[in-house]
Each structure stands twice: as C-alpha cells, then as structure tokens.
Scaffold this active site. Structure first.
Site, PDB file in Angstrom:
ATOM      1  N   CYS A   2      52.286  63.663  -0.572  1.00 54.98           N
ATOM      2  CA  CYS A   2      51.691  64.978  -0.387  1.00 54.98           C
ATOM      3  C   CYS A   2      50.588  65.158  -1.415  1.00 54.98           C
ATOM      4  O   CYS A   2      50.316  64.261  -2.204  1.00 54.98           O
ATOM      5  CB  CYS A   2      52.737  66.051  -0.648  1.00 54.98           C
ATOM      6  SG  CYS A   2      54.307  65.704   0.152  1.00 54.98           S
ATOM      7  N   ARG A  27      45.898  63.352   2.018  1.00 50.76           N
ATOM      8  CA  ARG A  27      47.173  62.856   1.495  1.00 50.76           C
ATOM      9  C   ARG A  27      48.379  63.332   2.308  1.00 50.76           C
ATOM     10  O   ARG A  27      49.521  62.984   2.003  1.00 50.76           O
ATOM     11  CB  ARG A  27      47.360  63.326   0.044  1.00 50.76           C
ATOM     12  CG  ARG A  27      46.295  62.843  -0.901  1.00 50.76           C
ATOM     13  CD  ARG A  27      46.542  63.376  -2.289  1.00 50.76           C
ATOM     14  NE  ARG A  27      47.824  62.955  -2.789  1.00 50.76           N
ATOM     15  CZ  ARG A  27      48.056  61.798  -3.391  1.00 50.76           C
ATOM     16  NH1 ARG A  27      47.071  60.949  -3.578  1.00 50.76           N
ATOM     17  NH2 ARG A  27      49.258  61.500  -3.819  1.00 50.76           N
ATOM     18  N   TRP A  74      53.323  65.813   3.618  1.00 51.92           N
ATOM     19  CA  TRP A  74      53.527  64.718   4.578  1.00 51.92           C
ATOM     20  C   TRP A  74      55.015  64.457   4.517  1.00 51.92           C
ATOM     21  O   TRP A  74      55.523  63.905   3.543  1.00 51.92           O
ATOM     22  CB  TRP A  74      52.720  63.498   4.142  1.00 51.92           C
ATOM     23  CG  TRP A  74      52.765  62.343   5.096  1.00 51.92           C
ATOM     24  CD1 TRP A  74      52.065  62.218   6.262  1.00 51.92           C
ATOM     25  CD2 TRP A  74      53.511  61.119   4.947  1.00 51.92           C
ATOM     26  NE1 TRP A  74      52.341  61.005   6.850  1.00 51.92           N
ATOM     27  CE2 TRP A  74      53.227  60.313   6.076  1.00 51.92           C
ATOM     28  CE3 TRP A  74      54.398  60.638   4.000  1.00 51.92           C
ATOM     29  CZ2 TRP A  74      53.783  59.060   6.255  1.00 51.92           C
ATOM     30  CZ3 TRP A  74      54.957  59.372   4.185  1.00 51.92           C
ATOM     31  CH2 TRP A  74      54.645  58.603   5.303  1.00 51.92           C
ATOM     32  N   ASN A 100      55.205  66.032  -5.264  1.00 52.02           N
ATOM     33  CA  ASN A 100      54.747  64.864  -4.509  1.00 52.02           C
ATOM     34  C   ASN A 100      55.612  63.691  -4.926  1.00 52.02           C
ATOM     35  O   ASN A 100      55.769  63.445  -6.117  1.00 52.02           O
ATOM     36  CB  ASN A 100      53.272  64.592  -4.861  1.00 52.02           C
ATOM     37  CG  ASN A 100      52.795  63.247  -4.352  1.00 52.02           C
ATOM     38  OD1 ASN A 100      53.170  62.823  -3.261  1.00 52.02           O
ATOM     39  ND2 ASN A 100      51.974  62.581  -5.135  1.00 52.02           N
ATOM     40  N   GLY A 101      56.184  62.968  -3.945  1.00 49.92           N
ATOM     41  CA  GLY A 101      57.008  61.811  -4.288  1.00 49.92           C
ATOM     42  C   GLY A 101      58.415  61.982  -3.761  1.00 49.92           C
ATOM     43  O   GLY A 101      58.659  62.826  -2.880  1.00 49.92           O
ATOM     44  N   GLU A 463      41.945  44.613  12.694  1.00 51.61           N
ATOM     45  CA  GLU A 463      41.486  45.852  12.065  1.00 51.61           C
ATOM     46  C   GLU A 463      40.972  46.831  13.131  1.00 51.61           C
ATOM     47  O   GLU A 463      41.227  48.032  13.058  1.00 51.61           O
ATOM     48  CB  GLU A 463      40.404  45.534  11.016  1.00 51.61           C
ATOM     49  CG  GLU A 463      39.699  46.720  10.391  1.00 51.61           C
ATOM     50  CD  GLU A 463      40.621  47.712   9.677  1.00 51.61           C
ATOM     51  OE1 GLU A 463      41.816  47.433   9.515  1.00 51.61           O
ATOM     52  OE2 GLU A 463      40.139  48.804   9.323  1.00 51.61           O
ATOM     53  N   LYS A 467      42.274  50.605  14.003  1.00 49.31           N
ATOM     54  CA  LYS A 467      41.401  51.792  14.068  1.00 49.31           C
ATOM     55  C   LYS A 467      41.654  52.567  15.353  1.00 49.31           C
ATOM     56  O   LYS A 467      41.720  53.785  15.359  1.00 49.31           O
ATOM     57  CB  LYS A 467      39.911  51.396  14.024  1.00 49.31           C
ATOM     58  CG  LYS A 467      39.379  50.868  12.708  1.00 49.31           C
ATOM     59  CD  LYS A 467      39.287  51.889  11.609  1.00 49.31           C
ATOM     60  CE  LYS A 467      40.532  52.052  10.855  1.00 49.31           C
ATOM     61  NZ  LYS A 467      40.916  51.372   9.724  1.00 49.31           N
ATOM     62  N   GLU A 470      45.091  54.278  15.186  1.00 51.62           N
ATOM     63  CA  GLU A 470      45.117  55.393  14.228  1.00 51.62           C
ATOM     64  C   GLU A 470      44.309  56.587  14.732  1.00 51.62           C
ATOM     65  O   GLU A 470      44.745  57.727  14.635  1.00 51.62           O
ATOM     66  CB  GLU A 470      44.477  54.963  12.891  1.00 51.62           C
ATOM     67  CG  GLU A 470      45.322  54.064  12.030  1.00 51.62           C
ATOM     68  CD  GLU A 470      44.569  53.642  10.765  1.00 51.62           C
ATOM     69  OE1 GLU A 470      45.138  53.749   9.684  1.00 51.62           O
ATOM     70  OE2 GLU A 470      43.403  53.188  10.862  1.00 51.62           O
ATOM     71  N   HIS A 486      49.593  31.691  26.095  1.00 49.88           N
ATOM     72  CA  HIS A 486      50.997  31.524  25.698  1.00 49.88           C
ATOM     73  C   HIS A 486      51.796  32.819  25.842  1.00 49.88           C
ATOM     74  O   HIS A 486      52.824  32.979  25.204  1.00 49.88           O
ATOM     75  CB  HIS A 486      51.089  31.010  24.258  1.00 49.88           C
ATOM     76  CG  HIS A 486      50.440  29.673  24.065  1.00 49.88           C
ATOM     77  ND1 HIS A 486      50.814  28.553  24.774  1.00 49.88           N
ATOM     78  CD2 HIS A 486      49.411  29.285  23.273  1.00 49.88           C
ATOM     79  CE1 HIS A 486      50.064  27.533  24.416  1.00 49.88           C
ATOM     80  NE2 HIS A 486      49.190  27.947  23.502  1.00 49.88           N
ATOM     81  N   LYS A 581      46.436  59.091   4.085  1.00 54.28           N
ATOM     82  CA  LYS A 581      45.525  58.058   3.597  1.00 54.28           C
ATOM     83  C   LYS A 581      46.179  57.168   2.562  1.00 54.28           C
ATOM     84  O   LYS A 581      45.968  55.967   2.526  1.00 54.28           O
ATOM     85  CB  LYS A 581      44.274  58.703   3.014  1.00 54.28           C
ATOM     86  CG  LYS A 581      43.258  57.658   2.626  1.00 54.28           C
ATOM     87  CD  LYS A 581      41.867  58.193   2.631  1.00 54.28           C
ATOM     88  CE  LYS A 581      40.855  57.088   2.440  1.00 54.28           C
ATOM     89  NZ  LYS A 581      40.803  56.169   3.605  1.00 54.28           N
TER      90      LYS A 581
HETATM   91  C1  G6P Z   1      47.739  53.988   4.815  1.00 55.33           C
HETATM   92  C2  G6P Z   1      46.526  54.375   5.627  1.00 55.33           C
HETATM   93  C3  G6P Z   1      45.796  53.112   6.101  1.00 55.33           C
HETATM   94  C4  G6P Z   1      45.448  52.252   4.889  1.00 55.33           C
HETATM   95  C5  G6P Z   1      46.711  51.865   4.127  1.00 55.33           C
HETATM   96  C6  G6P Z   1      46.432  51.107   2.842  1.00 55.33           C
HETATM   97  O1  G6P Z   1      48.704  53.431   5.641  1.00 55.33           O
HETATM   98  O2  G6P Z   1      46.887  55.180   6.731  1.00 55.33           O
HETATM   99  O3  G6P Z   1      44.608  53.504   6.765  1.00 55.33           O
HETATM  100  O4  G6P Z   1      44.767  51.106   5.314  1.00 55.33           O
HETATM  101  O5  G6P Z   1      47.406  53.057   3.763  1.00 55.33           O
HETATM  102  O6  G6P Z   1      45.774  51.942   1.933  1.00 55.33           O
HETATM  103  P1  G6P Z   1      45.138  51.423   0.583  1.00 55.33           P
HETATM  104  O7  G6P Z   1      44.727  52.662  -0.153  1.00 55.33           O
HETATM  105  O8  G6P Z   1      46.213  50.656  -0.126  1.00 55.33           O
HETATM  106  O9  G6P Z   1      44.000  50.536   0.959  1.00 55.33           O
END
Ligand code: G6P
Length: 586
Positions: A2, A27, A74, A100-101, A463, A467, A470, A486, A581
C-alpha cells in the site's frame, strides 16, 4: 502493499494528503482514506475505490486540521471493504494508524489483545498495531516508548504512521520504504518521495528499525532500541522531475513516448558503473541474473546477450523461484538483480539468499535509494525518471540499454550498440502509431492472442504478452516459434490471432516457417517486421536496425498495442485491476 502518508505542520493536512495519495496510487488503489486530528478529536473518512472516487463521495480533502495520515490500499489481509480500508482507529478512538506491509504474528497478537478486552472491526493485520499503540501509550503516556514497545512485539515487514491525541505524528520503518520530507511549514512522511513531491525536495531516508516522532515543528529520530539517530538531509530534485502527466491522457502513454529520450539518458549516465559491472561479471565463476515480471523478461534478454556476446555461462532465475533453484553460489559468484523499484520482495529475497551464500550483487534499479540498491556491491541506476504507470514500459527498455552496454563491453567489439540510431527508430514507430491504434480497435473483442518470436525476440514476446494481460485483461501467450508444432498449434483455428515478432535477424526464416504453419490453420497473422510479406493479414512496419538490436525497437509497437487495446476495452492502463507497481510482499 500500500502507500502511507502523514503530515504534521502549520498548513491544512487533508488536501496535501489526498494529493500525495493520488501520486502514490501506483502502489495500490483498491481503497483509500485519511484521518485528521483537530482539537484532540480524530475524524476518519475512507472508502472503497480510487482516491478520486472515494474523495468524490466522502470529501476527504475537506477535513480541517494540521496533523493527519492517509492511505491507499492493495488488499492482503481481508477483502476490499470499507471496514478493511485504512486509517484504522484504536478502540479508544484516540489513535489512528495507516500501515504498509504485513504483520505475520497478528493472530497471536490479536488474541492477546482480546484477552485484555480489545475488540476488532476489520479483518486486517493492521488493527493489532493501533491497539498495541493504545495499550502501550495508556501504560506509559509517552509516544516514543509506546512506539518502541509496539515494534518490539511485531513480526513481519512493515512501515506505519500514527496520529496521537497530543498532536504527535509518529512513524516506524522495518523493511518497507518510509521517507521523511521537510517542507517550509511542516514534516511529511511517505512511502515514496512522490507523495510529497509538490511540497519539498528536502528528504531524509529513514533506515530499517527507525522511529520518527514529529510534533510542534520539531522531529526526533531514534532506532527501535531508543538510541538517537542523526541523518543527513538530502536534496532529491533529479529524482522527482517529470512526475506529471503533462499533455498525455495517461502516465503509461507518456512513458511509452518518453522512450526515445529515456534510453539515451540511461546510455549516457551508466558508463562508470557498467565498466565495473563488466569486470565483476567477467571474473565471476558462477553467474546468475534475476528479476520479477518485466524485469525478469529483461533478465532473459540479458542472459541471451551475455552468453552470446560475452561467451559467459549465465543462468536466469525467476526471483520467486530462486529458493527452489539448484545453485552453485559462493564468494566467487555474482548475481545480477534487476528491479525498477528495488523494493520487490521476491527480488530482495533472491538477492539476500545469494548474498548469504557469499555472492556479490550487481543491481540494476531505477530507484537508487531502494533496499535492493542498499544491499548491493554495485548499483547501476537506470536514470529514466519516475515511472508511474503500473505496467513497466520505459524502465524495461532502459534495463535493456544497461544489459546491451555490458554485453557490448564484453563482446570484444562484435556488439556495439548505437543508441542514437535506436532512439530515432523508436521515434519512427511512435510517429506511425495510427496503424497500431486501428489494429487495436479491430482486436477489441478478442479473448486470446498469441505472440510468437524466437531467440531474444521470444523474451520480447513474453514481455508483450505480459503487457497485454496487465493493461487490456486479454489472455495473451508467448510462443517460442519452434514449439508451435509441439502443442500450441492445436489451439489455432480461423478465429485465432497470432502476432509474429519477425525482424530480419537470424530468426527470420524459422519464424517464417511457423507463419506458414499458422496460416495453414486459418489463423490471422499480425507481422511486426521490417520486411513486408503477403503472409501477413496485418503488417506493422519496423524500421530496419542492426540485427541484434531489434528487441529494443519491436517492444514499442507491442506496448502501443497493449495500451490502445486497454483503451478500446475501457480499462484504465495506468491502474490495472488487482495489480500494484511495486509488490513488496511475498
Ligand atoms: C509488479 C508489477 C510488474 C513489475 C514487477 C517487478 O508485479 O505489476 O509490472 O514488472 O512488479 O517490479 P520491479 O520494480 O521489481 O521491476
């Protein structure tokens, strides 16, 4: 995980807190709330939704008072409900707290408090902290002692901030970020500098096991044992630039468009560190590279580049799998740990695990004050500016710039990336976004999409799939070209869409073979390539670049496709549902 924020000063607290929360929403954003103290009375306003939605309903920013705290959530313990939203009040209603935590021993603590007559209104682990504060404050009548006694009983990783009836704002940090801001009219604490970016650029980075109390324009910092601590005041103007959306509708779009400039910024600033990193990497007996999410995909590209151009034996480990991986870690080993935030719990744990075995850590981070940076032997800062959109975009391409540069240094001249050319080629793709926008509109109703690539382009396909998942909530799957026959071919029919990452590099002819296999099943082909072909139902033209550099360029159309798909599907690309994030919990 959070975001928390607190203010104590001469100004009105609530508007500052609400603004700060909006900036830190990356966050976590499933609920929000503030608590403000006025004339020894605490008022709490909170609710479910994003900060702006909650504020529209309960007008958090209209509360009056000069001391307060705020939170965006969160959910970890307990569903997304108003009762579970922070701030939480102690049973007496006299102390309010945001957290937070995770407190891992909250069940035992809750039972202990229940036996002393306390009751609980939420399913969170947080409520035990605020009631412990009440108990300890009632027994000692001293904020600092109450804080010290409380943290002594907590297990887990946390940071929290609390408002006391005497007007004190107190906060503690243990393995979750907490930064103090010193403004002209008061003190702020927040999980990220962005929380108070508009008030001040003067900050103190608290260390783990530290407590700060702020009252009447003064502050005192001590450690968990009560020993006073002195900190340097740091100015952070560089880190906090660019935190606005500017002319863009979303941070994500702004950050996608920043890449021609941000990759150059990264390339310019990393020279001294990458040279040292190359030396450490070359002399390592065992070499590992790790990360989570997008940063893990960058690690996969890194593994490819360092083995191909550095002639090195390197293993890529998904950070969350590190503890289950067979390994040969010792003092002659190096682990490259990649993380935009430097606060991802899985990555910190992987790096800790390697460090305990004697390995040296090279971290590649955007936040150079982060926990990962602090525990590393060498840190390479991306310098791409704050990334606010939850899905990584510009940090990913900057991570690749670092890895390409290291591989270039180790290649004996066979790889010499020209980032100025790449920057121009990225701009070309961005200038031609209309075609991608139109394609995204066509694909709006899709429930599945496949993205195929080989070699390093397969890591980009992974990747790209992330994207699309997400941002647009579409099931997207990366396929390594050769594996199609396969198994995955069984999924394809005339309703399927497959994106081919098909630049004219060493993978081209093999990928073309896969394209024919897909075409024969009637599926639609979207070609991302610098070469046109009749086999493509849709063609997104890539600028021609050196063969090894395509991964950096082809990422851009895939980011745009994910972004516009999200827009057409009415999803908010800056704040994907259920995500955050920086995931600071396991
Ligand atoms: C979260 C985000 C991802 C990100 C990952 C790693 O899961 O939703 O988009 O790639 O964390 O984050 P970092 O800050 O370690 O690159």
């Amino acid at each position: 995980m959070c975001s928390i924020i607190g203010y104590e000063g001469r100004g009105e607290a609530a508007p500052l807190l609400v603004k700060g929360l909006q900036r830190m929403e990356y966050r976590g954003y499933d609920s929000a709330g503030v608590a403000i103290l006025s004339q020894r009375e605490i008022s709490v306003r909170k609710g479910v939704g994003k900060v702006s939605e909650v504020n529209a309903l309960v007008h958090m920013d209209e509360l009056r008072g000069e001391v307060g705290i705020g939170h965006t959530r969160w959910a970890t313990h307990g569903g997304v409900t108003e009762a579970n939203a922070h701030p939480h009040l102690s049973n007496s209603g006299q102390i309010a707290l945001v957290h937070n935590g995770i407190v891992t021993n909250y069940i035992e603590l809750r039972e202990e408090l229940r036996s002393k007559g306390f009751s609980f209104n939420s399913q969170t682990d947080t409520e035990v902290i605020v009631n412990l504060l009440q108990l300890n404050f009632e027994e000692t009548r001293d904020v600092k002692t109450a804080m010290m006694r409380t943290v002594a009983t907590l297990k887990g990783n946390y940071s929290f901030a609390a408002v006391f009836p005497d007007g004190t704002l107190a906060a503690a940090r243990f393995h979750e970020p907490l930064i103090v801001g010193i403004s002209r009219d008061g003190y702020l604490v927040a999980s990220d500098i962005l929380g108070f970016v508009e008030q001040t650029d003067k900050v103190i980075y608290l260390d783990n096991r530290e407590i700060i109390t702020m009252k009447d324009g003064g502050q005192v910092i001590c450690d968990f044992d009560g020993k006073p601590v002195r900190h340097e005041l740091i100015r952070v103007s560089n880190e906090i630039a660019d935190a606005d959306k500017g002319e863009y509708v979303h941070y994500t779009l702004k950050e996608i468009f920043e890449q021609p400039a941000s990759i150059l910024r990264t390339a310019e600033k990393i020279a001294p560190e990458v040279a040292r990193a190359a030396e450490m990497i070359e002399s390592a007996k065992n070499l590992y590279i790790t990360g989570s999410g997008s940063s893990f995909h960058a690690a996969l590209v890194g593994k490819y580049l360092l083995s191909k151009f550095g002639g090195l034996n390197i293993e890529a480990i998904m950070a969350s799998e590190a503890e289950f991986s067979p390994h040969h870690l010792d003092s002659e080993s190096v682990m490259i740990a990649i993380s935009q935030s430097g606060e991802t719990a899985d990555v910190l744990e992987a790096a800790n695990w390697a460090k305990e075995k004697g390995a040296r850590i090279i971290s590649i981070v955007n936040k150079t004050s982060s926990s990962l940076a602090q525990m590393s032997s060498l840190t390479i800062g991306l310098g791409c500016g704050p990334e606010i959109g939850v899905a990584a975009t510009k940090s990913f391409t900057s991570q690749l710039v670092v890895l390409y540069t290291i591989a270039g240094l180790l290649s004996g001249g066979t790889l010499s990336p020209r980032f100025d050319n790449l920057s121009r080629q990225m701009s070309e793709v961005l200038d031609n976004q209309t075609k991608i926008k139109a394609l995204a509109e066509k694909l709006t109703g899709l429930s599945d999409i496949y993205i195929l690539g080989m070699g390093a382009n397969y890591s980009i396909a992974s990747e790209a799939a992330l994207k699309i998942k997400e941002l647009a909530y579409v099931h997207a799957e990366a396929l390594p070209g050769g594996e199609l026959k396969h198994g995955p071919l069984a999924l394809l029919d005339s309703n399927s869409y497959v994106v081919f990452l098909n630049p004219s590099d060493s993978t081209y002819s093999n990928v073309m073979t896969s394209a024919h296999e897909v075409k024969a099943r009637g599926a639609k082909i979207i070609g991302i390539s610098n070469r046109p072909s009749e086999i493509y139902d849709y063609w997104i033209n890539l600028p021609s670049t050196e063969a090894e550099m395509f991964p950096l360029v082809e990422m851009i159309p895939m980011q745009l496709l994910a972004y516009y798909l999200a827009i057409h599907r009415n999803a908010n690309p800056d704040y994907p549902r259920n995500l955050a994030k920086s995931v600071t919990v396991k």
